[in-house]
Enzyme design. Structure first.
Site, PDB file in Angstrom:
ATOM      1  N   ALA A  31       0.859  -1.196   0.000  1.00  0.00           N
ATOM      2  CA  ALA A  31       0.000   0.000   0.000  1.00  0.00           C
ATOM      3  C   ALA A  31       0.892   1.242   0.000  1.00  0.00           C
ATOM      4  O   ALA A  31       0.763   2.135   0.838  1.00  0.00           O
ATOM      5  CB  ALA A  31      -0.958   0.000   1.194  1.00  0.00           C
ATOM      6  N   HIS A  36       6.909   5.829   1.541  1.00  0.00           N
ATOM      7  CA  HIS A  36       7.720   4.664   1.137  1.00  0.00           C
ATOM      8  C   HIS A  36       8.640   5.034  -0.026  1.00  0.00           C
ATOM      9  O   HIS A  36       9.803   4.621  -0.069  1.00  0.00           O
ATOM     10  CB  HIS A  36       6.817   3.513   0.676  1.00  0.00           C
ATOM     11  CG  HIS A  36       5.897   2.983   1.723  1.00  0.00           C
ATOM     12  ND1 HIS A  36       4.533   3.183   1.685  1.00  0.00           N
ATOM     13  CD2 HIS A  36       6.139   2.246   2.836  1.00  0.00           C
ATOM     14  CE1 HIS A  36       3.971   2.591   2.712  1.00  0.00           C
ATOM     15  NE2 HIS A  36       4.916   2.019   3.437  1.00  0.00           N
ATOM     16  N   SER A 189      -0.304   4.450   5.403  1.00  0.00           N
ATOM     17  CA  SER A 189      -1.241   3.650   4.595  1.00  0.00           C
ATOM     18  C   SER A 189      -2.627   3.698   5.227  1.00  0.00           C
ATOM     19  O   SER A 189      -3.640   3.561   4.540  1.00  0.00           O
ATOM     20  CB  SER A 189      -0.768   2.201   4.503  1.00  0.00           C
ATOM     21  OG  SER A 189       0.543   2.170   3.993  1.00  0.00           O
TER      22      SER A 189
END
Ligand code: PAF
Length: 282
Positions: A31, A36, A189
């Site tokens: 996700a 990230h 997320s």
């Protein structure tokens, strides 16, 4: 970019990449968001090759937590990672990570106690166990983690030191500063679960934290500032606050009054069924 789902092909892929230069690992549960991708970009800057693991780790979810509804979007994640120049995606299934008969648990005391360790019993055992396995599976030259999960980072550093995990130098486990939305909310997320109303109210978390830090720096006692922050979050629409505490940035020991050692404010609070966490330097 190779996408690998079993251990044997992983070992071959890792050996080929490491023969070509340093390998950085970015462990994730998928996700993927800009937070990230920031880790991936930093990893690319530091190493010849980047491996990203995508594994929604059941062992770090409590019985009443959101394992089943945790967002899973492997195809989209892989497209994003390919565009970032990632060399390898390690996306094992649960059976590859925890085969039948799996019986080992990694438990780190001290830094895992209190804060999320208290609010989510067993969570950090699950994190330490899977990250230990990921380090052994990929044997990276370095690994990168977001500072949003500051306590997690402390647990992983302690675990790697205590178990003499093969990482080439003390700085091999790197923390990368939290990426935030324009209004200051830390990327997560779990933000995807927020309704528009809750998303609007959630900004009270970073703004309230900044106000509490300013008050502490101006001399307000820590206990008073954190109590006010908790009350403000509930007034803003949060259902409850798991904790709002100032702790030593390295040892995570509770701090009652500021001294020369770096301290951070840690908060976890629930809004519309979603648990948000954040931390900032005091
Ligand atoms: O931060 C996360 O996404 C997870 O806790 C991690 C480090 C990938 C372990 O499952």
């Amino acid at each position: 970019m190779q996408i690998v789902r079993e251990l044997d092909p992983l070992r071959n892929a890792v050996a080929a990449l490491k023969a070509d230069g340093a390998l950085a690992l970015v462990p994730t549960m998928g996700a993927l968001h800009e937070g990230h991708l920031t880790l991936v970009r930093e990893a690319r800057r530091l190493a010849a090759h980047v491996a990203v693991s995508i594994f929604v780790n059941p062992r770090q979810f409590g019985p009443r937590e959101d394992l089943a509804k945790y967002p899973r979007q492997l195809e989209r994640d892989c497209e994003l990672l390919e565009a970032e120049g990632v060399s390898l995606v390690w996306a094992p299934g649960v059976e590859a990570m925890y085969p039948a008969g799996y019986a080992t648990n990694v438990s780190v005391s001290g830094v895992s106690e209190g804060l999320c360790g208290e609010a989510r019993p067993g969570h950090f055992d699950g994190v330490a166990t899977v990250v230990c396995k990921l380090f052994n599976q990929v044997r990276p030259d370095m690994a990168l983690f977001g500072e949003k999960d500051w306590q997690q980072l402390a647990v992983i550093r302690r675990m790697a030191r205590d178990l003499d995990l093969v990482l080439p130098h003390a700085g091999a486990i790197r923390g990368v500063p939290t990426v935030r939305e324009a209004d200051g909310l830390a990327l997560s997320s779990r933000n995807a679960y927020l309704s528009p109303t809750d998303r609007a109210a959630a900004v009270a978390l970073p703004t309230g934290m900044k106000a509490a830090i300013a008050a502490i720096r101006a001399g307000t006692p820590i206990a008073q500032a954190t109590a006010r922050l908790k009350a403000e979050l509930v007034e803003a629409g949060f259902a409850s606050v798991d904790y709002a505490e100032v702790r030593d940035a390295a040892s995570l020991a509770p701090v009652e009054a500021l001294d020369a050692d770096p301290a951070r404010l840690f908060v976890a609070a629930r809004i519309g069924g979603t648990r948000l966490i954040d931390n900032m330097p005091v």
